[in-house]
Design a protein around this motif. Structure first.
Motif, PDB file in Angstrom:
ATOM      1  N   ARG A   1     -37.832  14.152  23.692  1.00 21.18           N
ATOM      2  CA  ARG A   1     -38.688  12.964  23.781  1.00 21.18           C
ATOM      3  C   ARG A   1     -40.176  13.339  23.840  1.00 21.18           C
ATOM      4  NH1 ARG A   1     -38.618   7.827  25.642  1.00 21.18           N
ATOM      5  NH2 ARG A   1     -36.358   7.805  25.805  1.00 21.18           N
ATOM      6  N   THR A   2     -40.521  14.345  24.642  1.00 21.08           N
ATOM      7  CA  THR A   2     -41.922  14.757  24.792  1.00 21.08           C
ATOM      8  C   THR A   2     -42.514  15.201  23.453  1.00 21.08           C
ATOM      9  OG1 THR A   2     -41.440  15.482  27.037  1.00 21.08           O
ATOM     10  CG2 THR A   2     -43.477  16.289  26.057  1.00 21.08           C
ATOM     11  N   THR A   3     -41.740  15.953  22.693  1.00 24.42           N
ATOM     12  CA  THR A   3     -42.201  16.402  21.377  1.00 24.42           C
ATOM     13  C   THR A   3     -42.421  15.222  20.443  1.00 24.42           C
ATOM     14  OG1 THR A   3     -41.013  18.493  21.674  1.00 24.42           O
ATOM     15  CG2 THR A   3     -41.658  17.916  19.425  1.00 24.42           C
ATOM     16  N   LEU A   4     -41.524  14.258  20.483  1.00 23.72           N
ATOM     17  CA  LEU A   4     -41.681  13.066  19.642  1.00 23.72           C
ATOM     18  C   LEU A   4     -42.911  12.258  20.043  1.00 23.72           C
ATOM     19  CD1 LEU A   4     -37.949  12.004  19.395  1.00 23.72           C
ATOM     20  CD2 LEU A   4     -39.384  12.911  17.552  1.00 23.72           C
ATOM     21  N   GLN A   5     -43.192  12.195  21.331  1.00 19.14           N
ATOM     22  CA  GLN A   5     -44.391  11.503  21.793  1.00 19.14           C
ATOM     23  C   GLN A   5     -45.645  12.225  21.303  1.00 19.14           C
ATOM     24  OE1 GLN A   5     -43.247  11.541  25.926  1.00 19.14           O
ATOM     25  NE2 GLN A   5     -42.617   9.389  25.888  1.00 19.14           N
ATOM     26  N   GLN A   6     -45.618  13.545  21.298  1.00 17.11           N
ATOM     27  CA  GLN A   6     -46.757  14.305  20.785  1.00 17.11           C
ATOM     28  C   GLN A   6     -46.932  14.063  19.289  1.00 17.11           C
ATOM     29  OE1 GLN A   6     -45.671  18.225  22.086  1.00 17.11           O
ATOM     30  NE2 GLN A   6     -46.578  17.937  24.105  1.00 17.11           N
ATOM     31  N   LEU A   7     -45.829  13.999  18.557  1.00 17.41           N
ATOM     32  CA  LEU A   7     -45.910  13.685  17.128  1.00 17.41           C
ATOM     33  C   LEU A   7     -46.488  12.292  16.904  1.00 17.41           C
ATOM     34  CD1 LEU A   7     -42.526  15.079  15.772  1.00 17.41           C
ATOM     35  CD2 LEU A   7     -44.811  15.940  15.268  1.00 17.41           C
ATOM     36  N   ALA A   8     -46.053  11.344  17.707  1.00 12.91           N
ATOM     37  CA  ALA A   8     -46.555   9.973  17.576  1.00 12.91           C
ATOM     38  C   ALA A   8     -48.055   9.914  17.820  1.00 12.91           C
ATOM     39  CB  ALA A   8     -45.820   9.051  18.550  1.00 12.91           C
ATOM     40  N   ASN A   9     -48.547  10.785  18.692  1.00 12.63           N
ATOM     41  CA  ASN A   9     -49.983  10.838  19.003  1.00 12.63           C
ATOM     42  C   ASN A   9     -50.733  11.826  18.128  1.00 12.63           C
ATOM     43  OD1 ASN A   9     -49.714   8.948  21.100  1.00 12.63           O
ATOM     44  ND2 ASN A   9     -49.095  10.546  22.534  1.00 12.63           N
ATOM     45  N   THR A  10     -50.074  12.327  17.096  1.00  3.19           N
ATOM     46  CA  THR A  10     -50.618  13.356  16.197  1.00  3.19           C
ATOM     47  C   THR A  10     -51.272  14.506  16.965  1.00  3.19           C
ATOM     48  OG1 THR A  10     -52.692  12.137  15.781  1.00  3.19           O
ATOM     49  CG2 THR A  10     -50.886  11.797  14.218  1.00  3.19           C
ATOM     50  N   ASN A  11     -50.592  14.946  18.003  1.00  6.60           N
ATOM     51  CA  ASN A  11     -51.042  16.072  18.813  1.00  6.60           C
ATOM     52  C   ASN A  11     -50.237  17.296  18.405  1.00  6.60           C
ATOM     53  OD1 ASN A  11     -51.613  17.972  20.733  1.00  6.60           O
ATOM     54  ND2 ASN A  11     -51.230  16.659  22.487  1.00  6.60           N
ATOM     55  N   PHE A  12     -50.834  18.149  17.587  1.00  7.32           N
ATOM     56  CA  PHE A  12     -50.138  19.307  17.042  1.00  7.32           C
ATOM     57  C   PHE A  12     -50.603  20.615  17.687  1.00  7.32           C
ATOM     58  CE2 PHE A  12     -49.931  16.040  13.809  1.00  7.32           C
ATOM     59  CZ  PHE A  12     -48.584  16.044  13.508  1.00  7.32           C
ATOM     60  N   THR A  13     -51.066  20.555  18.922  1.00  6.94           N
ATOM     61  CA  THR A  13     -51.589  21.752  19.573  1.00  6.94           C
ATOM     62  C   THR A  13     -50.476  22.693  20.040  1.00  6.94           C
ATOM     63  OG1 THR A  13     -51.737  20.562  21.674  1.00  6.94           O
ATOM     64  CG2 THR A  13     -53.738  20.658  20.318  1.00  6.94           C
ATOM     65  N   LYS A  14     -49.303  22.152  20.345  1.00  5.43           N
ATOM     66  CA  LYS A  14     -48.209  22.998  20.842  1.00  5.43           C
ATOM     67  C   LYS A  14     -47.354  23.507  19.683  1.00  5.43           C
ATOM     68  CE  LYS A  14     -47.982  20.995  25.390  1.00  5.43           C
ATOM     69  NZ  LYS A  14     -47.164  20.458  26.457  1.00  5.43           N
ATOM     70  N   PRO A  15     -46.989  24.793  19.725  1.00  7.21           N
ATOM     71  CA  PRO A  15     -46.148  25.357  18.656  1.00  7.21           C
ATOM     72  C   PRO A  15     -44.832  24.604  18.457  1.00  7.21           C
ATOM     73  CG  PRO A  15     -47.055  27.114  20.008  1.00  7.21           C
ATOM     74  CD  PRO A  15     -47.412  25.819  20.684  1.00  7.21           C
ATOM     75  N   GLN A  16     -44.206  24.140  19.530  1.00  9.06           N
ATOM     76  CA  GLN A  16     -42.939  23.408  19.411  1.00  9.06           C
ATOM     77  C   GLN A  16     -43.133  22.121  18.608  1.00  9.06           C
ATOM     78  OE1 GLN A  16     -39.784  24.248  20.249  1.00  9.06           O
ATOM     79  NE2 GLN A  16     -39.173  22.374  19.233  1.00  9.06           N
ATOM     80  N   THR A  17     -44.228  21.446  18.831  1.00 10.30           N
ATOM     81  CA  THR A  17     -44.513  20.215  18.083  1.00 10.30           C
ATOM     82  C   THR A  17     -44.744  20.534  16.613  1.00 10.30           C
ATOM     83  OG1 THR A  17     -45.521  19.317  20.080  1.00 10.30           O
ATOM     84  CG2 THR A  17     -45.967  18.141  18.028  1.00 10.30           C
ATOM     85  N   GLN A  18     -45.469  21.612  16.339  1.00  8.39           N
ATOM     86  CA  GLN A  18     -45.700  22.029  14.955  1.00  8.39           C
ATOM     87  C   GLN A  18     -44.388  22.379  14.259  1.00  8.39           C
ATOM     88  OE1 GLN A  18     -48.660  25.153  14.706  1.00  8.39           O
ATOM     89  NE2 GLN A  18     -49.955  24.131  16.205  1.00  8.39           N
ATOM     90  N   GLN A  19     -43.509  23.116  14.932  1.00 11.23           N
ATOM     91  CA  GLN A  19     -42.221  23.506  14.346  1.00 11.23           C
ATOM     92  C   GLN A  19     -41.348  22.285  14.073  1.00 11.23           C
ATOM     93  OE1 GLN A  19     -40.765  26.211  17.298  1.00 11.23           O
ATOM     94  NE2 GLN A  19     -41.999  27.929  16.586  1.00 11.23           N
ATOM     95  N   THR A  20     -41.339  21.361  15.007  1.00 13.89           N
ATOM     96  CA  THR A  20     -40.541  20.145  14.833  1.00 13.89           C
ATOM     97  C   THR A  20     -41.070  19.316  13.676  1.00 13.89           C
ATOM     98  OG1 THR A  20     -39.978  20.105  17.185  1.00 13.89           O
ATOM     99  CG2 THR A  20     -39.762  18.020  15.969  1.00 13.89           C
ATOM    100  N   SER A  21     -42.374  19.161  13.602  1.00 15.40           N
ATOM    101  CA  SER A  21     -42.981  18.404  12.514  1.00 15.40           C
ATOM    102  C   SER A  21     -42.651  19.041  11.168  1.00 15.40           C
ATOM    103  CB  SER A  21     -44.499  18.320  12.718  1.00 15.40           C
ATOM    104  OG  SER A  21     -45.080  17.544  11.710  1.00 15.40           O
ATOM    105  N   LYS A  22     -42.743  20.345  11.119  1.00 21.43           N
ATOM    106  CA  LYS A  22     -42.434  21.076   9.883  1.00 21.43           C
ATOM    107  C   LYS A  22     -40.973  20.863   9.487  1.00 21.43           C
ATOM    108  CE  LYS A  22     -42.617  25.727   7.930  1.00 21.43           C
ATOM    109  NZ  LYS A  22     -43.032  27.115   8.161  1.00 21.43           N
ATOM    110  N   ALA A  23     -40.066  20.925  10.459  1.00 23.32           N
ATOM    111  CA  ALA A  23     -38.633  20.745  10.183  1.00 23.32           C
ATOM    112  C   ALA A  23     -38.333  19.327   9.694  1.00 23.32           C
ATOM    113  CB  ALA A  23     -37.822  21.064  11.433  1.00 23.32           C
ATOM    114  N   ILE A  24     -38.949  18.348  10.313  1.00 22.46           N
ATOM    115  CA  ILE A  24     -38.753  16.960   9.887  1.00 22.46           C
ATOM    116  C   ILE A  24     -39.263  16.774   8.466  1.00 22.46           C
ATOM    117  CG2 ILE A  24     -39.560  14.574  10.258  1.00 22.46           C
ATOM    118  CD1 ILE A  24     -39.388  15.161  13.281  1.00 22.46           C
ATOM    119  N   PHE A  25     -40.446  17.299   8.178  1.00 22.10           N
ATOM    120  CA  PHE A  25     -41.012  17.144   6.836  1.00 22.10           C
ATOM    121  C   PHE A  25     -40.133  17.851   5.800  1.00 22.10           C
ATOM    122  CE2 PHE A  25     -44.097  17.912   3.394  1.00 22.10           C
ATOM    123  CZ  PHE A  25     -44.457  16.600   3.152  1.00 22.10           C
TER     124      PHE A  25
END
Length: 136
Positions: free
Chosen positions: A90-114
């Motif tokens: 959930r936290t990672t999804l909230q960061q994605l919703a806020n376009t906050n890509f500062t954390k590596p986990q958020t970047q990896q998740t965004s990349k995987a979704i794309f």
């Protein structure tokens, strides 16, 4: 090259795309100004998926109390019961919703979704430049 190839393969030529042009211009400006390349690319991909109609429906976070969710291009985000290999916190999804890509986990998740979205749209077609780039 990667950004150009995505635009070439995902959009029809000679169709006006004001939002796409603005996204492209902002992305190039960020790269020229030496902003974080990974964050800039993830933001580009995230915004591009919204333009393509595959934006994350984060309203599901309000509808369910689950900590873990899965993403599927045709179904969007769905809750899941536990932390599986495909689960997104959930936290990672909230960061994605806020376009906050500062954390590596958020970047990896965004990349995987794309990547899932690209595979869904392009099928067996490949993005050529990604075959030339080293794996992370």
């Amino acid at each position: 090259l990667y950004i150009n190839e995505l635009i070439y393969k995902l959009f029809q030529p000679n169709e006006p795309q004001k939002k796409l042009f603005s996204l492209y211009q902002n992305t190039l400006t960020n790269l020229i100004n030496l902003k974080s390349i990974k964050q800039t690319i993830r933001l580009f991909e995230h915004t591009l998926q919204q333009l393509l109609g595959y934006g994350l429906n984060t309203q599901v976070l309000e509808e369910y109390d689950n900590d873990w969710f899965r993403f599927h291009p045709e179904m969007g985000l769905t809750p899941c019961l536990n932390n599986t290999s495909e689960a997104i916190h959930r936290t990672t999804l909230q960061q994605l919703a806020n376009t906050n890509f500062t954390k590596p986990q958020t970047q990896q998740t965004s990349k995987a979704i794309f990547a899932q979205i690209l595979k869904h749209i392009l099928g067996e077609k490949k993005i050529f430049i990604t075959q030339m780039m080293p794996k992370e």
